[in-house]
Design a protein around this motif. Structure first.
Motif, mmCIF file in Angstrom:
data_model
loop_
_atom_site.group_PDB
_atom_site.id
_atom_site.type_symbol
_atom_site.label_atom_id
_atom_site.label_comp_id
_atom_site.label_asym_id
_atom_site.label_seq_id
_atom_site.Cartn_x
_atom_site.Cartn_y
_atom_site.Cartn_z
ATOM 1 N N ARG A 1 1.209 -6.687 5.118
ATOM 2 C CA ARG A 1 1.415 -5.438 4.392
ATOM 3 C C ARG A 1 1.274 -5.704 2.897
ATOM 4 O O ARG A 1 1.761 -6.701 2.385
ATOM 5 N N LYS A 2 0.610 -4.785 2.233
ATOM 6 C CA LYS A 2 0.447 -4.894 0.782
ATOM 7 C C LYS A 2 0.878 -3.579 0.149
ATOM 8 O O LYS A 2 0.594 -2.505 0.669
ATOM 9 N N TYR A 3 1.573 -3.701 -0.967
ATOM 10 C CA TYR A 3 2.018 -2.539 -1.723
ATOM 11 C C TYR A 3 1.437 -2.652 -3.124
ATOM 12 O O TYR A 3 1.589 -3.680 -3.779
ATOM 13 N N PRO B 1 -12.544 -8.806 6.320
ATOM 14 C CA PRO B 1 -11.652 -7.832 5.665
ATOM 15 C C PRO B 1 -10.344 -8.482 5.240
ATOM 16 O O PRO B 1 -9.760 -9.282 5.969
ATOM 17 N N ALA B 2 -9.886 -8.119 4.029
ATOM 18 C CA ALA B 2 -8.612 -8.631 3.522
ATOM 19 C C ALA B 2 -7.499 -7.600 3.642
ATOM 20 O O ALA B 2 -6.350 -7.911 3.352
ATOM 21 N N VAL B 3 -7.812 -6.391 4.034
ATOM 22 C CA VAL B 3 -6.829 -5.332 4.193
ATOM 23 C C VAL B 3 -7.034 -4.680 5.558
ATOM 24 O O VAL B 3 -8.145 -4.266 5.887
ATOM 25 N N THR B 4 -5.994 -4.615 6.343
ATOM 26 C CA THR B 4 -6.042 -3.997 7.664
ATOM 27 C C THR B 4 -5.629 -2.536 7.562
ATOM 28 O O THR B 4 -4.713 -2.193 6.811
ATOM 29 N N ARG B 5 -6.289 -1.688 8.327
ATOM 30 C CA ARG B 5 -5.977 -0.269 8.309
ATOM 31 C C ARG B 5 -4.494 -0.046 8.615
ATOM 32 O O ARG B 5 -3.932 -0.611 9.549
ATOM 33 N N GLY B 6 -3.848 0.787 7.814
ATOM 34 C CA GLY B 6 -2.443 1.112 8.021
ATOM 35 C C GLY B 6 -1.465 0.144 7.400
ATOM 36 O O GLY B 6 -0.248 0.333 7.516
ATOM 37 N N ARG B 7 -1.978 -0.881 6.684
ATOM 38 C CA ARG B 7 -1.067 -1.888 6.123
ATOM 39 C C ARG B 7 -1.171 -2.000 4.601
ATOM 40 O O ARG B 7 -0.851 -3.026 4.015
ATOM 41 N N LEU B 8 -1.631 -0.893 3.974
ATOM 42 C CA LEU B 8 -1.704 -0.834 2.520
ATOM 43 C C LEU B 8 -1.045 0.449 2.047
ATOM 44 O O LEU B 8 -1.273 1.517 2.619
ATOM 45 N N GLN B 9 -0.194 0.345 1.016
ATOM 46 C CA GLN B 9 0.529 1.509 0.514
ATOM 47 C C GLN B 9 0.429 1.577 -0.996
ATOM 48 O O GLN B 9 0.527 0.552 -1.682
ATOM 49 N N ILE B 10 0.232 2.801 -1.519
ATOM 50 C CA ILE B 10 0.188 3.040 -2.959
ATOM 51 C C ILE B 10 1.515 3.666 -3.390
ATOM 52 O O ILE B 10 1.946 4.670 -2.810
ATOM 53 N N ILE B 11 2.166 3.101 -4.403
ATOM 54 C CA ILE B 11 3.414 3.644 -4.942
ATOM 55 C C ILE B 11 3.228 3.848 -6.444
ATOM 56 O O ILE B 11 2.916 2.895 -7.171
ATOM 57 N N VAL B 12 3.391 5.077 -6.910
ATOM 58 C CA VAL B 12 3.192 5.398 -8.322
ATOM 59 C C VAL B 12 4.527 5.274 -9.055
ATOM 60 O O VAL B 12 5.495 5.978 -8.737
ATOM 61 N N CYS B 13 4.589 4.378 -10.026
ATOM 62 C CA CYS B 13 5.832 4.117 -10.761
ATOM 63 C C CYS B 13 5.504 3.280 -11.979
ATOM 64 O O CYS B 13 4.360 2.874 -12.180
#
Length: 446
Positions: free
Chosen positions: A298-300, A387-399
């Motif tokens: 998971r990546k944020y 691929p280095a990012v799997t579908r469903g395991r990346l999230q964007i947080i605005v802060c």
């Protein structure tokens, strides 16, 4: 971890040193001369178990000066070593006014100590950390998220990877209680004390004790707390995290997540939204689970409002941005295998040649998809990337600071869970007594 799995007394044979760094000859010698004798000894000596006496949680266990209380709590490993506020019965009872849960009601059972988290002992840790009583609903929801099966693996103190836990607060309660979403963020006093309280919960209820059950090689940083900049999201038309997870925009939630590192900082310096996306993809390929070889985590991505505005003005939605990041975040397969075999699980995977052949056959390994940050030298079309990012395991947080152009990449996350914050029926009256504006004034529609 053995206790967590139901083994009351684990017999241990310790291999001397980091075996991944030893030659085959050293492995054989150490196993023969050190490990096998220790295994024989552990199997043949009597097993002794001890039942630790546990004081009733409402009994006074110690009286003394503030210095003596702090020394007592530190010596018993109930404290992180920083000064605490003594968790007196009177202080705990003040906290309990801010929840409708019964004091002894089970909120969660936390591994690996498998102790019951209740409003009473959660409040005790909140008091120790310096929280205010009105923070209790956030603490309870956070602990509930800790106990969620989706997050349970992340609660493994036995991991050597120095995981850091973080908690994202969304909704009107975050704004009412001034959980910071701007410059300062995790270092803001409110965010700090709530994060410290959750670290103490991990210590005293989950049982994370350094050199015993918390085995991070470089230790474990204090858990930290942040909020998402939802007013900024309204301005650009993006949904906040909790809405993406199915909650109402005006619900208040806490999400529990983790990372192996606090993050890698990117500084977009262009007004071209596609180039910003590519730079973010570059960061995502460099953020690996365990920082060597394991890229499927998971990546944020923490994105400042200014960067989000440029992306949104260029036509990006959160969903569209994540999809483009997924397509562009690729790593040369040869490089990926090198880091896996010689950096993470080489002795499990086997030879470089065998793992490279397997990875070249894996789904997603393709020619002609070299990321744009690599030069187009002769023959580049034949280079295989993964691929280095799997579908469903990346999230964007605005802060973060709205006046800065920053993206922070957090990688290595495992489980994640989200819980709605449950407020007592008398919340508005209680908050009015403390001088807060009513919760309704913090609804996003206002």
């Amino acid at each position: 971890m053995g206790v967590d799995e139901g083994v009351p007394s684990v017999q241990v044979a310790v291999y001397p040193g980091p075996f991944d760094l030893h030659s085959d000859a050293e492995l054989r010698q150490n196993s023969k001369s050190v490990v096998v004798p220790r295994i024989i000894q552990a199997l043949t000596r009597p097993i002794h178990t001890t039942d630790a006496a546990v004081a009733r949680t409402r009994d006074a266990i110690f009286t003394g000066t503030i210095d003596e209380v702090n020394r007592y709590y530190t010596d018993l490993k109930w404290s992180d070593g920083l000064a605490i506020v003594p968790p007196t019965v009177e202080r705990i009872q003040k906290f309990l006014k801010y929840t409708d849960y019964a004091p002894d009601e089970e909120i969660a059972v936390l591994p690996s100590a498998n102790l019951r988290a209740t409003p009473w002992n959660i409040a005790a840790n909140g008091v120790m950390a310096g929280c205010r009583p009105e923070h209790l609903p956030i603490l309870i929801a956070s602990v509930k998220a800790m106990g969620d099966p989706a997050f349970r693996l992340s609660m493994s103190g036995g991991s050597t990877h120095s995981f850091v836990h973080f908690y994202l607060v969304n909704g009107p309660l975050a704004r009412q209680l001034q959980i910071d979403h701007g410059q300062g963020l995790i270092a803001h006093p409110t965010n700090q004390v709530i994060g410290r309280a959750l670290s103490l919960v991990e210590r005293n209820i989950a049982g994370f004790r350094i050199k015993e059950t918390q085995m991070g090689t470089f230790g474990k940083p204090q858990s930290w707390v942040l909020a998402e900049d939802e007013p900024a999201l309204v301005g650009i038309g993006w949904d906040p995290y909790h809405v993406e997870k199915g909650f109402s925009r005006d619900a208040s939630t806490v999400a529990a997540a983790n990372s192996t590192i606090w993050g890698q900082n990117l500084i977009p310096a262009t007004s071209d939204p596609e180039k910003i996306m590519q730079l973010m993809a570059y960061g995502a390929t460099r953020g690996e689970m365990f920082a060597s070889g394991m890229i499927d985590s998971r990546k944020y991505l923490l994105v400042t409002p200014g960067v989000a505005e440029v992306l949104a003005a260029g036509g990006y939605t959160k969903t569209g941005l994540i999809e483009d990041l997924r397509r562009n975040s690729r790593r040369i397969t040869h490089e990926w295998v090198f880091s896996k075999v010689f950096g993470s699980f080489g002795r499990v995977l086997g030879s470089f040649e065998d793992e490279f052949a397997r990875s070249m056959r894996a789904p997603g390994a393709e020619k002609g998809k070299l990321p744009l940050w690599y030069p187009r030298f002769p023959g580049w079309e034949d280079i295989v990337t993964t691929p280095a990012v799997t579908r469903g395991r990346l999230q964007i947080i605005v802060c973060g600071d709205p006046n800065r152009n920053k993206v922070q990449t957090l990688a290595g996350g495992m489980g994640a869970a989200i819980e709605e914050i449950r407020l007592p029926a008398t919340w508005d009256e209680l908050m009015e007594e403390l001088g807060y504006r009513p919760l309704r004034e913090f609804l996003i529609s206002n």
